[in-house]
Design an enzyme around this catalytic site. Structure first.
Site, PDB file in Angstrom:
ATOM      1  N   HIS A 285       0.824  -1.208   0.000  1.00 50.31           N
ATOM      2  CA  HIS A 285       0.000   0.000   0.000  1.00 50.31           C
ATOM      3  C   HIS A 285       0.864   1.266   0.000  1.00 50.31           C
ATOM      4  O   HIS A 285       0.657   2.184  -0.796  1.00 50.31           O
ATOM      5  CB  HIS A 285      -0.910  -0.025   1.231  1.00 50.31           C
ATOM      6  CG  HIS A 285      -1.819   1.150   1.360  1.00 50.31           C
ATOM      7  ND1 HIS A 285      -3.139   1.121   0.977  1.00 50.31           N
ATOM      8  CD2 HIS A 285      -1.610   2.395   1.844  1.00 50.31           C
ATOM      9  CE1 HIS A 285      -3.691   2.300   1.204  1.00 50.31           C
ATOM     10  NE2 HIS A 285      -2.784   3.088   1.742  1.00 50.31           N
ATOM     11  N   GLU A 286       1.846   1.300   0.895  1.00 48.36           N
ATOM     12  CA  GLU A 286       2.709   2.476   0.984  1.00 48.36           C
ATOM     13  C   GLU A 286       3.515   2.666  -0.300  1.00 48.36           C
ATOM     14  O   GLU A 286       3.727   3.800  -0.756  1.00 48.36           O
ATOM     15  CB  GLU A 286       3.655   2.355   2.183  1.00 48.36           C
ATOM     16  CG  GLU A 286       2.972   2.367   3.526  1.00 48.36           C
ATOM     17  CD  GLU A 286       2.167   3.632   3.760  1.00 48.36           C
ATOM     18  OE1 GLU A 286       2.541   4.702   3.249  1.00 48.36           O
ATOM     19  OE2 GLU A 286       1.133   3.547   4.443  1.00 48.36           O
TER      20      GLU A 286
ATOM     21  N   HIS B 136       3.241   6.545  -7.242  1.00 53.99           N
ATOM     22  CA  HIS B 136       2.530   7.696  -7.807  1.00 53.99           C
ATOM     23  C   HIS B 136       3.476   8.896  -7.900  1.00 53.99           C
ATOM     24  O   HIS B 136       3.489   9.621  -8.900  1.00 53.99           O
ATOM     25  CB  HIS B 136       1.323   8.031  -6.933  1.00 53.99           C
ATOM     26  CG  HIS B 136       0.267   8.817  -7.623  1.00 53.99           C
ATOM     27  ND1 HIS B 136      -0.904   9.190  -7.011  1.00 53.99           N
ATOM     28  CD2 HIS B 136       0.186   9.331  -8.872  1.00 53.99           C
ATOM     29  CE1 HIS B 136      -1.663   9.866  -7.855  1.00 53.99           C
ATOM     30  NE2 HIS B 136      -1.007   9.979  -8.989  1.00 53.99           N
TER      31      HIS B 136
END
Length: 804
Positions: free
Chosen positions: A581-582, A588
């Protein structure tokens, strides 16, 4: 208003669940490889070779990647020599040449603010069309200068183990923040921007990215009431300060009506005796209301009356907490009125959210609730059946609020007991193998990989920190990632993604300006003009114009088995999922190809920022992705995927009920930030209970409870709590449409990765996110981003079957 769109620390509702206050300590501001292409010197004159990945060995890098994370972290006894060495002959934290000592933070802030002041003069004096053409870039550079100080000092004062450096970083942060507030008292910057926006010749000369940033900045100015008469602006500042103080009080002094409960110890059958024994004195069990043991008791204690008493206590906040909350909500409504908005929800959603307005959020949440309702009802039927069987009842059986967690746990326990294999998943998820897997996945999807890079003296804040260069097979070195992943005393337990410095194009003028000041007045001496323009930090010239490389820090707190020789840090499934997730946030920032600071990476619509990270949770559950890396740390045998499937089946057993709760909370957040707050008879408790009864299928809280006093996210997410649900739906859709839910190896297909990168990830916040989604999903129904689009997204649900 001069503020940054997002602080350097990016933590989401998932990441910050255990510490809602952390997000509030950091201001939300809009304003505010690596080494350069020629060799340079460290402070002691030693030449430092530039980063060159052109001759790297990918297989060796892959092997080393696992080794550096599976090796033991540094013992605490070695930390002091490390900190001492950082003050001698070092290259500076993050290779920022200013940050070699506590005093360096102050010098960095003072010199940066001088540069900002000169830039403000330039912006203020702009009068010709030619000068106004550069206005957006100048304003964006002003933002970048302030964030250079604010973002790195935010990070340091929270994370660095040296108290002297923490204190210096805090002082530097305050200097930059005070300067930013001074700019906010003047209308000159907003007036200049308005003139530029009203000049057709200037507007026509701007790129789409510049127009986007100009409009974002202007919306911020309007929100801050800067165009109103002075008395209204003063009132705005006073109300905003009061909200900040009340929000901190709401979080810090959150308390139940009853701080503890007492029961005869005989009433606690079902709970682990070792847990109960710690709370028993003379046959009486004293249970703190907000302790984790209370949550365990609701799941385990057999006696229904005991569970009922615990439920009432844990769902009833004190009157003081409720009064603080309601006062804060009324002040937010007042703040919105001063800015000319119908409600705080209208104000918060107006320009930084895909939803745009509260009605769109309502459409989304109601559609999602409708999609979820049949799933919840099926789960409730299972709970009623379990209660009937456990109690030997026949006929109609009522599920009480305090029954839900108990019978859910009963069903899950039965599911676990039927499994033939024990849960040894962690043995297949050593930290090193997971990092290997992430690099291999990114290489398959985007043609980038994580390359271990040795750090130089002073470059990191702790010897446990590992540096990774992100290397593209087409663009070379594209980002620097510092990974601080091991537990240590005093370190925050909350996983977080920090953008220490954003990607941004560096102009020839600023390169020349900083070079002219090189080494003057006690400032650091740089080897090249480009190095001086970026404070010695990482740059790239691959695209033809020099750019700041994204510099990112990832923080986790994974424990290493110090008592077992040669055993690496082993992650359970959810820790592995958290790391994926991180890294979704990080990717991004890495892949965004923007020229301006204000729209770099995760500086996008708030309800869009969770999409890349939530999408990564699908990848880490995919068998083809797990096959890339998940191997036993001793035997090297591959992970039997059925172990993962069984674990997910148990954990997801009542996901519809969990989702209903999140929908209710998102609806509550919307109602609390609506015009309803202005009504004389505003009652936050009645609103909460009404929403539960109107939209919930699960048994609602009984009268007399007031749980909203424990909803700390109301301060941090004011009217945006729906965002995580929204991005869960979007990530599910992307996973199924773009990656075919992992079928036939689609999760590792480069064409699918390029589709996501080119249509969504590379734009950061520079493009309308609805257009990004429409292009990614090839669904023109989304292009307008209106209420119909929001309702459509809600109708997809989290478990999207692609029929709508």
């Amino acid at each position: 208003m001069i503020k940054a769109m997002r602080s350097g620390l990016w933590t989401c509702s998932r990441c910050i669940n255990q510490a809602p206050r952390l997000r509030q300590q950091l201001p939300q501001r809009r304003w505010i490889s690596a080494v350069p292409s020629t060799a340079r010197s460290s402070n002691d004159g030693t030449r430092i070779a530039p980063v060159d990945h052109s001759t790297a060995d990918p297989e060796r890098d892959d092997t080393v990647l696992r080794q550096i994370f599976d090796s033991p972290p540094v013992s605490r006894g070695l930390l002091q020599p490390f900190l001492q060495s950082a003050s001698r002959n070092n290259v500076g934290l993050f290779r920022n040449k200013y940050l070699t000592s506590p005093q360096g933070f102050l010098t960095f802030a003072e010199n940066t603010l001088k540069r900002a002041s000169r830039l403000v003069v330039k912006i203020t004096c702009a009068s010709t069309a030619a000068e106004f053409r550069n206005l957006v870039k100048d304003l964006d550079r002003l933002s970048d200068l302030l964030c250079r100080v604010l973002d790195v000092t935010d990070f340091v004062r929270i994370t660095h183990p040296d108290t002297k450096i923490q204190e210096a970083a805090s002082v530097a942060w305050s200097k930059a923040y005070m300067y930013m507030n001074q700019l906010n008292t003047s209308t000159v910057l907003s007036d200049q921007l308005e003139k530029a926006l009203n000049n057709a010749e200037v507007l026509a000369s701007w790129s789409e990215e510049e127009k986007t940033v100009a409009n974002l900045l202007m919306q911020d100015f309007k929100k801050s009431a800067i165009h109103l008469p002075k008395e209204y602006r003063d009132a705005f500042v006073d109300v905003a300060q009061s909200i900040s103080e009340l929000g901190a009080e709401f979080i810090d002094r959150m308390e139940p009506e009853k701080p503890y409960l007492e029961f005869p110890s005989s009433k606690f059958h079902g709970i682990d005796p070792r847990i109960a024994q710690k709370m028993v004195r003379r046959g009486v069990l004293r249970l703190p209301t907000l302790a984790p043991e209370a949550t365990v008791a609701l799941r385990r204690v057999h006696d229904e009356e005991t569970r009922k008493a615990i439920y009432y206590a844990t769902r009833t906040a004190s009157k003081r907490s409720i009064d603080t909350l309601e006062h804060m909500l009324k002040l937010r409504s007042r703040l919105a009125s001063l800015s000319g908005y119908e409600s705080y929800g209208h104000m918060a959603l107006h320009d930084k959210m895909m939803a745009k307005n509260p009605e769109s959020v309502r459409q989304f949440l109601q559609a999602l609730s409708k999609h979820n309702s049949s799933l919840v009802e099926a789960e409730i039927a299972d709970l009623v059946k379990e209660k009937r069987q456990r109690l030997g009842l026949s006929g109609d059986t009522t599920l009480q609020p305090w029954d839900k967690d108990y019978y859910m746990e009963s069903i899950r326990t039965a599911m676990r007991s039927t499994r033939k294999t024990n849960d040894f998943l962690a043995a297949y998820f050593s930290l090193g193998t997971v990092m290997q897997g992430l690099s291999r996945l990114f290489n398959r999807l985007y043609g980038i990989r994580l390359v271990p890079r040795e750090t130089l003296p002073g470059e990191t804040w702790h010897p446990d920190v590992r540096r990774l260069d992100v290397v593209s097979d087409t663009d070379g070195h594209v980002a620097v990632l510092y990974c601080d992943l091991f537990y240590r005393d005093g370190k925050s337990p909350n996983p977080a993604h920090f953008t220490v410095r954003c990607s941004r194009e560096i102009s020839a003028d600023e390169i020349q300006e900083t070079w002219e000041q090189n080494g003057q007045g006690g400032l650091p001496s740089f080897e090249t003009p480009l190095e001086a323009a970026n404070d010695g930090m990482h740059v790239s010239q691959q695209s033809g114009s020099p750019k700041q490389l994204p510099t990112i820090a990832l923080i986790c707190d994974f424990h290493h088995a110090h008592d077992l020789r040669n055993q690496p840090a082993l992650l359970d499934y959810y820790q592995m999922e958290t790391l994926f997730h991180e890294m979704g946030h990080a990717i991004h920032s890495v892949l965004a190809r923007t020229s301006l600071h204000n729209v770099a990476g995760t500086r996008c619509a708030t309800d869009f920022a969770e999409l890349p990270s939530t999408l990564m949770e699908h990848f880490c559950a995919d068998p083809s992705v797990l096959a890339l890396f998940a191997r036993h740390y001793q035997t090297d045998e591959p992970l039997p995927y059925h172990m993962v499937a069984q674990k997910l089946e148990v954990s997801d057993r009542f996901e519809a009920a969990d989702r209903e709760n999140q929908i209710i909370l998102a609806m509550l957040d919307q109602q609390y930030h609506s015009p309803t707050v202005r009504e004389k008879d505003f009652d936050s408790t009645k609103i909460y209970l009404d929403i539960q009864r109107d939209f919930g299928r699960l048994p609602p809280d009984p009268s007399g409870t007031r749980w909203q006093g424990f909803f700390g996210h109301l301060f941090g997410y004011g009217s945006t709590y729906y965002s995580y649900l929204f991005d869960q739906v979007l990530s599910e859709r992307v996973w199924r449409v773009v990656f075919s839910a992992g079928q036939n190896g689609a999760a590792l297909n480069r064409e699918n990765g390029e589709r996501l990168k080119e249509n969504l990830l590379k734009w950061g916040g520079s493009r309308d996110p609805w257009r990004c989604l429409s292009d990614t999903l090839q669904d023109e129904r989304l292009i307008d981003g209106d209420e119909k689009a929001m309702r459509l997204v809600g109708s997809w649900g989290i478990k999207d079957d692609l029929r709508s």
